[in-house]
Motif scaffolding. Sequence first.
Motif, PDB file in Angstrom:
ATOM      1  N   ILE A 125      75.463  29.195 -25.581  1.00  0.00           N
ATOM      2  CA  ILE A 125      75.124  29.158 -24.228  1.00  0.00           C
ATOM      3  C   ILE A 125      73.670  29.785 -24.079  1.00  0.00           C
ATOM      4  O   ILE A 125      73.577  30.877 -24.431  1.00  0.00           O
ATOM      5  N   THR A 126      72.811  28.888 -23.677  1.00  0.00           N
ATOM      6  CA  THR A 126      71.313  29.170 -23.481  1.00  0.00           C
ATOM      7  C   THR A 126      71.038  29.243 -21.996  1.00  0.00           C
ATOM      8  O   THR A 126      71.256  28.125 -21.463  1.00  0.00           O
ATOM      9  N   LEU A 127      70.518  30.427 -21.368  1.00  0.00           N
ATOM     10  CA  LEU A 127      70.339  30.093 -20.010  1.00  0.00           C
ATOM     11  C   LEU A 127      68.790  30.658 -19.698  1.00  0.00           C
ATOM     12  O   LEU A 127      68.388  31.757 -20.089  1.00  0.00           O
ATOM     13  N   TYR A 128      68.102  29.852 -19.339  1.00  0.00           N
ATOM     14  CA  TYR A 128      66.683  29.910 -18.955  1.00  0.00           C
ATOM     15  C   TYR A 128      66.548  30.656 -17.536  1.00  0.00           C
ATOM     16  O   TYR A 128      67.093  29.856 -16.559  1.00  0.00           O
ATOM     17  N   GLU A 129      65.970  31.674 -17.404  1.00  0.00           N
ATOM     18  CA  GLU A 129      65.634  32.187 -16.033  1.00  0.00           C
ATOM     19  C   GLU A 129      64.271  31.412 -15.453  1.00  0.00           C
ATOM     20  O   GLU A 129      64.178  31.434 -14.330  1.00  0.00           O
ATOM     21  N   THR A 130      63.328  31.323 -16.522  1.00  0.00           N
ATOM     22  CA  THR A 130      62.109  30.542 -16.141  1.00  0.00           C
ATOM     23  C   THR A 130      61.756  29.888 -17.274  1.00  0.00           C
ATOM     24  O   THR A 130      62.650  29.618 -18.196  1.00  0.00           O
TER      25      THR A 130
END
Length: 141
Positions: A127-132
């Motif tokens: 799981i990769t979660l970009y916040e910006t």
Amino acid sequence: MLSVSKEFTFEAAHMLSEHEGECKNLHGHSYKLIVEATGDIQNGMIIDFKDLKNIVKETIIDKIDHSFIYYNSSKDDVEHKIAEVLKGSGKKIFEVNYRPTAENMAMHFYNILNDNLKDKGLKVVSITLYETQKSFAKVVG
């Protein structure tokens, strides 16, 4: 190992209680979530992308998109007041029992999706979660 990945986006606001920087304030992000899964190939596919999309949307995206991510054990009284006002006004909140950092959210999503995909014989690879656009957290199973 062969895997498939699908990208999703959602908008949400949060605040990080006890943070020393600007993120202690209420602010929002345009998140990007990348889900990578693996499993046995059947009929030439690990999973139909439409099925993966539906699972992720139902279990995560539809619940969190355009919400206030509310940490229910926050030490910041303002966060509780914001959540109370939003709930009382029928606005959307996504309540969590952890500080809503990219790292904690990525782990939460990893656990949710692993639970929902195992019935289909699949496992979350990452799981990769970009916040910006340039900052992200990644969980690798």
